[in-house]
Design a protein around this motif. Structure first.
Motif, mmCIF file in Angstrom:
data_model
loop_
_atom_site.group_PDB
_atom_site.id
_atom_site.type_symbol
_atom_site.label_atom_id
_atom_site.label_comp_id
_atom_site.label_asym_id
_atom_site.label_seq_id
_atom_site.Cartn_x
_atom_site.Cartn_y
_atom_site.Cartn_z
ATOM 1 N N PRO A 395 0.621 -1.000 0.076
ATOM 2 C CA PRO A 395 0.003 0.359 -0.136
ATOM 3 C C PRO A 395 0.869 1.116 -0.135
ATOM 4 N N SER A 396 1.795 1.224 0.145
ATOM 5 C CA SER A 396 2.906 2.740 0.611
ATOM 6 C C SER A 396 3.449 2.132 -0.590
ATOM 7 N N SER A 397 3.887 1.382 -1.215
ATOM 8 C CA SER A 397 4.510 1.168 -2.799
ATOM 9 C C SER A 397 3.856 1.424 -3.802
ATOM 10 N N GLN A 398 4.794 1.896 -4.579
ATOM 11 C CA GLN A 398 4.221 1.923 -6.737
ATOM 12 C C GLN A 398 5.527 0.946 -7.205
ATOM 13 N N HIS A 399 6.106 0.372 -6.476
ATOM 14 C CA HIS A 399 7.627 -0.608 -7.110
ATOM 15 C C HIS A 399 7.478 -2.091 -6.682
ATOM 16 N N VAL A 400 6.928 -2.079 -5.113
ATOM 17 C CA VAL A 400 7.004 -3.577 -4.244
ATOM 18 C C VAL A 400 6.344 -4.292 -4.525
ATOM 19 N N LEU A 401 5.830 -5.226 -4.816
ATOM 20 C CA LEU A 401 5.448 -7.013 -4.899
ATOM 21 C C LEU A 401 5.135 -7.214 -3.167
ATOM 22 N N GLU A 402 3.798 -8.075 -2.881
ATOM 23 C CA GLU A 402 4.006 -8.843 -2.085
ATOM 24 C C GLU A 402 3.991 -10.424 -1.979
ATOM 25 N N VAL A 403 4.455 -11.454 -2.425
ATOM 26 C CA VAL A 403 3.822 -12.366 -2.448
ATOM 27 C C VAL A 403 4.114 -13.654 -1.530
ATOM 28 N N ARG A 404 2.242 -13.777 -1.256
ATOM 29 C CA ARG A 404 2.343 -14.686 0.053
ATOM 30 C C ARG A 404 2.455 -15.747 -0.478
ATOM 31 N N VAL A 405 2.593 -16.969 0.667
ATOM 32 C CA VAL A 405 2.858 -18.199 0.127
ATOM 33 C C VAL A 405 1.442 -19.034 1.269
ATOM 34 N N GLY A 406 1.721 -20.269 0.498
ATOM 35 C CA GLY A 406 0.644 -21.311 1.851
ATOM 36 C C GLY A 406 0.397 -22.671 1.099
ATOM 37 N N GLY A 407 -0.360 -23.118 1.885
ATOM 38 C CA GLY A 407 -0.065 -24.879 1.251
ATOM 39 C C GLY A 407 0.687 -25.378 1.913
ATOM 40 N N GLY A 408 2.245 -25.640 1.149
ATOM 41 C CA GLY A 408 3.040 -26.432 1.655
ATOM 42 C C GLY A 408 4.348 -25.695 0.908
ATOM 43 N N TYR A 409 5.499 -26.296 1.374
ATOM 44 C CA TYR A 409 6.562 -26.781 0.665
ATOM 45 C C TYR A 409 7.580 -25.224 1.883
ATOM 46 N N TYR A 410 6.522 -24.768 2.274
ATOM 47 C CA TYR A 410 8.236 -23.290 3.606
ATOM 48 C C TYR A 410 9.037 -23.665 3.051
ATOM 49 N N ASP A 411 9.347 -24.708 4.116
ATOM 50 C CA ASP A 411 11.138 -24.587 4.295
ATOM 51 C C ASP A 411 11.760 -24.851 3.293
ATOM 52 N N GLU A 412 11.412 -25.531 2.139
ATOM 53 C CA GLU A 412 11.394 -25.863 0.624
ATOM 54 C C GLU A 412 11.683 -24.932 -0.108
ATOM 55 N N ILE A 413 10.814 -23.902 -0.230
ATOM 56 C CA ILE A 413 10.945 -22.671 -0.430
ATOM 57 C C ILE A 413 11.880 -21.679 -0.678
ATOM 58 N N GLU A 414 12.285 -21.592 1.229
ATOM 59 C CA GLU A 414 12.766 -21.185 1.503
ATOM 60 C C GLU A 414 14.405 -20.961 1.342
ATOM 61 N N LYS A 415 14.759 -22.368 1.086
ATOM 62 C CA LYS A 415 15.924 -22.748 0.171
ATOM 63 C C LYS A 415 16.517 -22.906 -1.151
ATOM 64 N N LEU A 416 15.397 -22.271 -2.039
ATOM 65 C CA LEU A 416 15.197 -22.427 -3.125
ATOM 66 C C LEU A 416 16.601 -21.065 -3.908
ATOM 67 N N PRO A 417 17.781 -21.520 -5.044
ATOM 68 C CA PRO A 417 18.548 -20.475 -5.529
ATOM 69 C C PRO A 417 17.628 -19.133 -6.181
ATOM 70 N N ASP A 418 17.628 -18.214 -6.168
ATOM 71 C CA ASP A 418 16.700 -16.445 -6.324
ATOM 72 C C ASP A 418 16.912 -17.037 -7.715
ATOM 73 N N ALA A 419 17.845 -17.354 -8.272
ATOM 74 C CA ALA A 419 17.598 -17.161 -9.545
ATOM 75 C C ALA A 419 16.439 -18.044 -10.396
ATOM 76 N N MET A 420 15.808 -19.329 -9.411
ATOM 77 C CA MET A 420 14.774 -20.341 -10.264
ATOM 78 C C MET A 420 13.492 -19.791 -9.146
ATOM 79 N N LEU A 421 13.542 -18.998 -8.351
ATOM 80 C CA LEU A 421 12.616 -18.428 -7.407
ATOM 81 C C LEU A 421 11.765 -16.846 -8.368
ATOM 82 N N LEU A 422 13.017 -16.024 -9.704
ATOM 83 C CA LEU A 422 12.333 -15.727 -9.833
ATOM 84 C C LEU A 422 11.909 -15.273 -11.094
#
Length: 524
Positions: A395-422
């Motif tokens: 709400p206070s930004s013109q340039h930033v997105l927030e991505v919320r994740v649910g369902g599963g894979y939390y620990d694995e997603i945290e460890k994903l390489p930046d390039a793959m995630l992007l």
């Protein structure tokens, strides 16, 4: 002041009682009586392990009540616990707690925010959300938006489920108890019935199921765990009721923490002090806290506010003597999740291609991860984006997105390489918007609660093996004549369990327990 070698003699319970009796027999004045109480408070050495919201709230409350020999030991170089604001792009992002519910309690975060001078606060305004179901191969995608009326209807039905819709009736009647094995079983069983009674067309029913699945993931994203692991008691004992207009701090929620640390000097709040041992009971009645750097701090009372993840991993070796079996079992039984937050910064205003918040809908056969293959790299690469709940502009930004994740894979997603995630996320976003010109982000910021050695996880929850009794057992103080070892934190608070309000109130609760201990030894 706090070195074990320089420990000063304090009043224990027996000494205080003896002094009280002696004063009464010799007719000492009420002034002398109060003087002795204030002296005992000033000299009482209290060590608080953990500089999160619970620990800082306890310290503030103790200082306000005359306990000036209070010390907070924080393992990291940053205090505030899971309130963690970061400057990113053109705004501040919250890697931990984000919203503050409006609450009239004196122990709530709302009261702390309301009294903080010069701190900008804003109410969250409703943001348009579009549920998008895309089909195609990514080159010629077709966007299918779900009717708003249908979304609102299902949202209302889901809120009833979150409040424990018909759970008590089920228990009383003894019918369909299998659906109460865990939260997901309950959600799935009841949503199937609601869909069958509310939507008659097969096409509508299919879309309704996908919307319900998205809402299940939304619920899951708050806890940071698969709902199959969550006890139905979590819904009935501490329902997740989201405020329609919660408060947020545009310049970072950690500004509110400053109000708690304002009166703490460098000796009373020490960072970079990971604790290695808590000696809470000895034959000589000498308690101390030992840090990994070799320093020792004597204590008459110890308030432990360590996160549940740390207690699960180290409670067996951290406390001397070992904690009672009931408390160890409570630590083992309670669950703790790992909410994942991802923020993406873009060079140009994102309003050029994103007009509203997005909720991607996924085919049901791939909506939930299979435990048998959850950890495999190939499956993770294909499906982690299917766990995305919502893509929103801050709400206070013109340039930033927030991505919320649910369902599963939390620990694995945290460890994903930046390039793959992007790469995976940009592909999904282009698909949702039917726009192959959506740019790649120029920077990313994401949480890492699970991999942080000082947290080892995030928000607690009632696992299928736990109950409210475990919360009470974890919160119970230890000590014979006096509360020697006390426990605070969001996992010890039934009211506000797992929330920042629960953390704050629990710290004040244990501080007040110490205050009451001294006050009860003195009477008018």
């Amino acid at each position: 002041m706090y070195k074990l070698a320089n420990r000063r003699s304090l009043y224990n319970a027996a000494a205080l009682q003896a002094e009280l009796t002696g004063l009464q027999q010799h007719g000492s004045s009420h002034h002398d009586f109060n003087h002795n109480l204030e002296s005992a408070k000033r000299n009482a050495q209290i060590v608080i392990v953990g500089g999160g919201l619970a620990g800082l709230s306890a310290a503030k409350h103790l200082l306000l009540n005359g306990f000036h020999s209070t010390l907070v030991l924080e393992a990291t170089e940053r205090y505030g616990g899971r309130i963690n604001s970061k400057r990113f792009g053109d705004t501040f992002c919250e890697l931990g707690a984000k919203w503050v519910n409006i609450n009239g309690s004196h122990d709530s975060m709302y009261e702390l925010l309301r009294n903080a001078e010069g701190l900008t606060k804003q109410l969250k305004q409703p943001s348009p959300v579009i549920y998008v179901h895309t089909v195609g191969d990514g080159k010629q995608d077709q966007q299918s938006k779900v009717p708003t009326g249908m979304v609102e209807q299902i949202d209302t039905l889901f809120r009833d489920l979150c409040r424990g819709f018909k759970v008590r009736d089920k228990v009383k009647s003894g019918g369909d108890l299998h659906s109460l094995d865990n939260v997901m079983a309950y959600f799935q069983s009841e949503s199937d019935k609601l869909i069958a009674s509310s939507f008659k067309q097969p096409g509508e029913q299919a879309i309704a199921r996908e919307i319900f699945q998205s809402l299940f993931k939304d619920f899951s994203s708050i806890l940071g765990c698969c709902l199959e692991y969550v006890n139905i008691q979590h819904v009935t004992s501490c329902p997740l009721e989201q405020e329609a207009h919660p408060i947020y701090v545009p310049t970072g929620l950690d500004n509110a923490v400053n109000a708690l640390t304002h009166d703490l000097n460098k000796q009373q709040l020490q960072t970079g002090k990971p604790v290695g041992q808590i000696q809470w009971k000895t034959p000589s009645d000498t308690q101390f806290v030992g840090c990994l750097d070799g320093s020792l701090y004597s204590a008459d009372h110890i308030i432990c506010t360590l996160p549940l993840g740390v207690l699960k991993n180290f409670s067996g070796i951290l406390f001397k003597p070992m904690l009672p079996l009931e408390k160890l079992q409570a630590i083992k039984n309670l669950g703790f999740g790992n909410p994942v937050k991802i923020y993406l910064s873009y060079k140009r205003p994102i309003s050029r291609w994103l007009k509203s918040n997005l909720r991607p809908l996924c085919p049901l056969q791939q909506a939930s991860p299979s435990p048998a293959i959850e950890g495999t790299d190939a499956n993770l690469k294909r499906s982690w984006t299917r766990q995305i709940v919502e893509i929103s502009q801050l709400p206070s930004s013109q340039h930033v997105l927030e991505v919320r994740v649910g369902g599963g894979y939390y620990d694995e997603i945290e460890k994903l390489p930046d390039a793959m995630l992007l790469e995976q996320f940009t592909m999904l976003l282009r698909k949702c918007l039917c726009n192959q010109n959506v740019p790649y982000p120029q920077a990313m910021l994401r949480s890492n609660w699970n991999s942080s050695a000082c947290f080892l996880g995030g928000r607690p929850y009632f696992s299928v093996d736990s109950s409210a009794r475990d919360v009470q057992s974890l919160a119970a103080p230890l000590g014979d004549a006096a509360p020697t070892l006390l426990f605070a934190g969001d996992a010890t608070a039934m009211h506000g369990f797992g929330t920042i309000d629960g953390a704050r109130s629990s710290g004040i609760r244990e501080a007040q327990r110490i205050i009451d201990f001294y006050n009860m030894k003195h009477s008018v």
